[in-house]
Design a protein around this motif. Structure first.
Motif, PDB file in Angstrom:
ATOM      1  N   ARG A  68      -5.630  -0.180  -1.713  1.00 33.48           N
ATOM      2  CA  ARG A  68      -4.501   0.939  -1.910  1.00 33.48           C
ATOM      3  C   ARG A  68      -5.394   2.026  -2.319  1.00 33.48           C
ATOM      4  NH1 ARG A  68      -0.224   2.931  -5.330  1.00 33.48           N
ATOM      5  NH2 ARG A  68       1.509   3.547  -4.152  1.00 33.48           N
ATOM      6  N   ASP A  69      -6.024   1.899  -3.556  1.00 31.91           N
ATOM      7  CA  ASP A  69      -6.891   3.199  -4.104  1.00 31.91           C
ATOM      8  C   ASP A  69      -7.492   3.876  -3.269  1.00 31.91           C
ATOM      9  OD1 ASP A  69      -5.433   2.815  -6.605  1.00 31.91           O
ATOM     10  OD2 ASP A  69      -6.966   1.351  -7.351  1.00 31.91           O
ATOM     11  N   CYS A 106       0.930  -1.340   0.130  1.00 29.48           N
ATOM     12  CA  CYS A 106       0.028   0.126  -0.090  1.00 29.48           C
ATOM     13  C   CYS A 106       0.832   1.182  -0.082  1.00 29.48           C
ATOM     14  CB  CYS A 106      -0.988   0.084   1.282  1.00 29.48           C
ATOM     15  SG  CYS A 106      -2.061   1.247   1.246  1.00 29.48           S
ATOM     16  N   ALA A 142       0.491  10.012   0.328  1.00 33.13           N
ATOM     17  CA  ALA A 142      -0.640  11.091   0.204  1.00 33.13           C
ATOM     18  C   ALA A 142      -0.370  12.417   1.102  1.00 33.13           C
ATOM     19  CB  ALA A 142      -1.864  10.447   0.524  1.00 33.13           C
ATOM     20  N   ALA A 146       0.013   3.986   1.249  1.00 35.66           N
ATOM     21  CA  ALA A 146      -0.629   5.414   0.909  1.00 35.66           C
ATOM     22  C   ALA A 146      -0.351   6.356   1.878  1.00 35.66           C
ATOM     23  CB  ALA A 146      -2.171   5.201   1.025  1.00 35.66           C
ATOM     24  N   ASN A 158       6.672  -1.221  -0.368  1.00 42.61           N
ATOM     25  CA  ASN A 158       5.674   0.082   0.129  1.00 42.61           C
ATOM     26  C   ASN A 158       5.520  -0.251   1.536  1.00 42.61           C
ATOM     27  OD1 ASN A 158       5.365   1.347  -2.226  1.00 42.61           O
ATOM     28  ND2 ASN A 158       3.976   0.119  -2.883  1.00 42.61           N
ATOM     29  N   LEU A 191      -5.369   5.733  -0.666  1.00 40.47           N
ATOM     30  CA  LEU A 191      -4.615   7.145  -1.331  1.00 40.47           C
ATOM     31  C   LEU A 191      -5.694   8.167  -1.325  1.00 40.47           C
ATOM     32  CD1 LEU A 191      -2.327   5.501  -3.897  1.00 40.47           C
ATOM     33  CD2 LEU A 191      -1.561   7.256  -2.193  1.00 40.47           C
ATOM     34  N   THR A 194      -5.491  11.566   0.974  1.00 42.38           N
ATOM     35  CA  THR A 194      -5.314  12.836   0.199  1.00 42.38           C
ATOM     36  C   THR A 194      -6.715  13.825   0.403  1.00 42.38           C
ATOM     37  OG1 THR A 194      -4.398  11.637  -1.760  1.00 42.38           O
ATOM     38  CG2 THR A 194      -5.476  13.608  -2.381  1.00 42.38           C
TER      39      THR A 194
END
Length: 89
Positions: A70-71, A9, A15, A11, A42, A74, A78
Motif C-alpha cells: 500500500r505504501d 489498500c 491519493a 490508495a 478500503n 500511495l 501521489t
C-alpha cells in the motif's frame, strides 16, 4: 496483465484529486483525502456503478503502480497526481 485491487489498500481512492461529483462529495475531493465511498476494508462502495466518476474507472491497477504494498501505491499515485496537476514552469 491486469491486477486485482489489493485488499486493505485504497490508495487510488485517497491519493488522487477528483474534480467531478462523487455520491456524498458533490464537489469531488482533493488529493490525499479519502473518498467517502471508501469502505472500512478500503474498497470502493460504488465500484462498477454508473455514479462512479469516469476518472476512477480509467485508473487501472498495474504492477508499476501498485508495487509490493500500500505504501508504494500511495507514493506512486501521489507522484502521478503532483506531476499531472503542477503548473507549467
Amino acid at each position: 496483465m491486469s491486477l486485482a485491487c489489493r485488499a486493505g489498500c485504497g490508495a487510488c481512492c485517497i491519493a488522487p484529486s477528483i474534480s467531478s461529483a462523487i455520491p456524498g462529495m458533490p464537489h469531488g475531493k482533493p488529493a490525499g483525502v479519502g473518498c467517502v465511498q471508501l469502505t472500512d476494508d478500503n474498497r470502493c462502495a460504488i465500484f462498477g456503478r454508473p455514479e462512479r466518476p469516469k476518472v476512477c474507472g480509467g485508473l487501472r491497477p498495474e504492477a508499476s503502480m501498485c508495487g509490493p504494498d500500500r505504501d508504494h501505491a500511495l507514493a506512486w499515485i501521489t507522484r502521478l497526481e503532483r506531476a499531472t496537476s503542477a503548473s507549467p514552469v
